[in-house]
Design a protein around this motif. Sequence first.
Motif, PDB file in Angstrom:
ATOM      1  N   SER A   9       0.832  -1.210   0.000  1.00  0.00           N
ATOM      2  CA  SER A   9       0.000   0.000   0.000  1.00  0.00           C
ATOM      3  C   SER A   9       0.863   1.255   0.000  1.00  0.00           C
ATOM      4  N   HIS A  10       1.887   1.270   0.847  1.00  0.00           N
ATOM      5  CA  HIS A  10       2.798   2.423   0.880  1.00  0.00           C
ATOM      6  C   HIS A  10       3.527   2.583  -0.452  1.00  0.00           C
ATOM      7  N   ASP A  11       3.922   1.457  -1.036  1.00  0.00           N
ATOM      8  CA  ASP A  11       4.606   1.502  -2.336  1.00  0.00           C
ATOM      9  C   ASP A  11       3.699   2.088  -3.413  1.00  0.00           C
ATOM     10  N   MET A  12       2.417   1.731  -3.376  1.00  0.00           N
ATOM     11  CA  MET A  12       1.475   2.253  -4.370  1.00  0.00           C
ATOM     12  C   MET A  12       1.285   3.763  -4.222  1.00  0.00           C
ATOM     13  N   SER A  13       1.259   4.237  -2.983  1.00  0.00           N
ATOM     14  CA  SER A  13       1.136   5.689  -2.762  1.00  0.00           C
ATOM     15  C   SER A  13       2.374   6.418  -3.266  1.00  0.00           C
ATOM     16  N   ALA A  14       3.537   5.822  -3.013  1.00  0.00           N
ATOM     17  CA  ALA A  14       4.786   6.428  -3.483  1.00  0.00           C
ATOM     18  C   ALA A  14       4.841   6.440  -5.011  1.00  0.00           C
ATOM     19  N   LEU A  15       4.420   5.342  -5.634  1.00  0.00           N
ATOM     20  CA  LEU A  15       4.421   5.261  -7.098  1.00  0.00           C
ATOM     21  C   LEU A  15       3.442   6.270  -7.700  1.00  0.00           C
ATOM     22  N   THR A  16       2.298   6.422  -7.054  1.00  0.00           N
ATOM     23  CA  THR A  16       1.307   7.411  -7.510  1.00  0.00           C
ATOM     24  C   THR A  16       1.907   8.813  -7.492  1.00  0.00           C
ATOM     25  N   THR A  17       2.599   9.128  -6.409  1.00  0.00           N
ATOM     26  CA  THR A  17       3.235  10.449  -6.301  1.00  0.00           C
ATOM     27  C   THR A  17       4.253  10.645  -7.405  1.00  0.00           C
ATOM     28  N   LYS A  18       5.077   9.649  -7.627  1.00  0.00           N
ATOM     29  CA  LYS A  18       6.139   9.753  -8.637  1.00  0.00           C
ATOM     30  C   LYS A  18       5.567   9.893 -10.039  1.00  0.00           C
ATOM     31  N   LYS A  19       4.505   9.140 -10.343  1.00  0.00           N
ATOM     32  CA  LYS A  19       3.909   9.169 -11.676  1.00  0.00           C
ATOM     33  C   LYS A  19       3.224  10.498 -11.977  1.00  0.00           C
ATOM     34  N   TYR A  20       2.595  11.068 -10.965  1.00  0.00           N
ATOM     35  CA  TYR A  20       1.802  12.270 -11.183  1.00  0.00           C
ATOM     36  C   TYR A  20       2.566  13.566 -10.936  1.00  0.00           C
ATOM     37  N   SER A  21       3.596  13.530 -10.096  1.00  0.00           N
ATOM     38  CA  SER A  21       4.306  14.784  -9.791  1.00  0.00           C
ATOM     39  C   SER A  21       5.770  14.508  -9.450  1.00  0.00           C
ATOM     40  N   THR A  22       6.649  14.695 -10.427  1.00  0.00           N
ATOM     41  CA  THR A  22       8.078  14.509 -10.161  1.00  0.00           C
ATOM     42  C   THR A  22       8.599  15.552  -9.179  1.00  0.00           C
ATOM     43  N   SER A  23       8.047  16.758  -9.233  1.00  0.00           N
ATOM     44  CA  SER A  23       8.504  17.830  -8.340  1.00  0.00           C
ATOM     45  C   SER A  23       8.121  17.529  -6.889  1.00  0.00           C
ATOM     46  N   PHE A  24       6.873  17.153  -6.675  1.00  0.00           N
ATOM     47  CA  PHE A  24       6.426  16.837  -5.326  1.00  0.00           C
ATOM     48  C   PHE A  24       7.155  15.610  -4.792  1.00  0.00           C
ATOM     49  N   SER A  25       7.356  14.637  -5.672  1.00  0.00           N
ATOM     50  CA  SER A  25       8.076  13.424  -5.285  1.00  0.00           C
ATOM     51  C   SER A  25       9.499  13.757  -4.856  1.00  0.00           C
ATOM     52  N   LEU A  26      10.124  14.703  -5.545  1.00  0.00           N
ATOM     53  CA  LEU A  26      11.485  15.116  -5.197  1.00  0.00           C
ATOM     54  C   LEU A  26      11.515  15.756  -3.816  1.00  0.00           C
ATOM     55  N   ILE A  39       3.404  11.127   3.953  1.00  0.00           N
ATOM     56  CA  ILE A  39       3.159  12.208   2.989  1.00  0.00           C
ATOM     57  C   ILE A  39       2.804  11.623   1.622  1.00  0.00           C
ATOM     58  N   HIS A  40       3.459  10.540   1.232  1.00  0.00           N
ATOM     59  CA  HIS A  40       3.038   9.830   0.019  1.00  0.00           C
ATOM     60  C   HIS A  40       1.582   9.398   0.140  1.00  0.00           C
ATOM     61  N   ALA A  41       1.202   8.924   1.323  1.00  0.00           N
ATOM     62  CA  ALA A  41      -0.171   8.445   1.541  1.00  0.00           C
ATOM     63  C   ALA A  41      -1.181   9.562   1.357  1.00  0.00           C
ATOM     64  N   ILE A  42      -0.868  10.733   1.888  1.00  0.00           N
ATOM     65  CA  ILE A  42      -1.766  11.887   1.739  1.00  0.00           C
ATOM     66  C   ILE A  42      -1.851  12.295   0.275  1.00  0.00           C
ATOM     67  N   TYR A  43      -0.694  12.369  -0.391  1.00  0.00           N
ATOM     68  CA  TYR A  43      -0.699  12.765  -1.799  1.00  0.00           C
ATOM     69  C   TYR A  43      -1.503  11.773  -2.643  1.00  0.00           C
ATOM     70  N   GLY A  44      -1.299  10.473  -2.411  1.00  0.00           N
ATOM     71  CA  GLY A  44      -2.009   9.459  -3.183  1.00  0.00           C
ATOM     72  C   GLY A  44      -3.512   9.596  -3.047  1.00  0.00           C
ATOM     73  N   PHE A  45      -3.971   9.809  -1.817  1.00  0.00           N
ATOM     74  CA  PHE A  45      -5.403   9.991  -1.567  1.00  0.00           C
ATOM     75  C   PHE A  45      -5.942  11.219  -2.294  1.00  0.00           C
ATOM     76  N   VAL A  46      -5.255  12.331  -2.138  1.00  0.00           N
ATOM     77  CA  VAL A  46      -5.681  13.582  -2.766  1.00  0.00           C
ATOM     78  C   VAL A  46      -5.676  13.454  -4.287  1.00  0.00           C
ATOM     79  N   ARG A  47      -4.651  12.823  -4.819  1.00  0.00           N
ATOM     80  CA  ARG A  47      -4.541  12.679  -6.266  1.00  0.00           C
ATOM     81  C   ARG A  47      -5.654  11.820  -6.843  1.00  0.00           C
ATOM     82  N   PHE A  48      -5.993  10.712  -6.177  1.00  0.00           N
ATOM     83  CA  PHE A  48      -7.058   9.852  -6.689  1.00  0.00           C
ATOM     84  C   PHE A  48      -8.390  10.596  -6.730  1.00  0.00           C
ATOM     85  N   ALA A  49      -8.700  11.339  -5.670  1.00  0.00           N
ATOM     86  CA  ALA A  49      -9.946  12.103  -5.647  1.00  0.00           C
ATOM     87  C   ALA A  49      -9.954  13.145  -6.759  1.00  0.00           C
TER      88      ALA A  49
END
Length: 278
Positions: A9-26, A39-49
């Motif tokens: 689950s954590h890996d999926m949130s991290a991958l979501t962040t990386k795929k959608y925002s290289t800057s935020f991921s950095l 923080i990956h978890a929060i971003y993943g949730f926000v991004r999916f919505a």
Amino acid sequence: MKQLFDTLSHDMSALTTKKYSTSFSLGIHFLNKDLQAPIHAIYGFVRFADEIVDSFHAYEKKELLQEFKAETYKALERGISLNPILNSFQWAVNKYQIDPELIEIFLQSMEMDLETTHYEQKVYEQYILGSAEVVGLMCLKVFVRGNEDHYLSLKDSAMKLGSAFQKINFLRDLNADYYQLGRTYFPEMNFELFDRAMKTKIEQEIELDFKAGYEGIKLLPKDARFGVYMAYRYYIKLFHKIQKTDAEIILGKRIRIRDNKKVRLLFTSYLRHNLNLL
């Protein structure tokens, strides 16, 4: 064995962040290691919505968002979800005692995107609160590791920084928001008459938000400060580029920061942070 699912689950949130925002991921990469997963978890949730309301045009977006909202609250109550993104998010919410009201306010702003296309001042402020400011507060809870006193002392600054980031996103994405999604977020904005005076007024508003947000960055715990400072420097750079760009050009294309400039930002930000020059 649940630990394996939680890791996935954590890996999926991290991958979501990386795929959608290289800057935020950095920026997340330069947080202390134990802060990265929440923080990956929060971003993943926000991004999916956000993707539901912005991208899934061939589907019943209202129904999908309601299902996502219901599953979110089930995950928070149960302490688990078969949706890896929600499983990761509920873990972060429960671990860092993130106020469920922040989640509700955020989801209300996503519901606004299903119907609202032109935002008057009051509705605009409500949308900024839900789509950006409360997301900053969710992250702040993580940065202070749930410490309520520290959270309250930095709350206003975190909201202002989130507001500045979102307003820059609005300026950057004017073309896509209007022509693809039919939205204009800025109050009393006539897209057809958008000019330098209107653009300057918005920029002055952003500058005030940035000033208040920066004061909060300096008071963050050191193991969280550099990652947030990196995001701040990126958005400041993007903002300055937007300021130098004519209004009609802003309407016609999305303004970006080239990768080589991002690397330079990383280097200079690292020096300023380590030398206590913030």
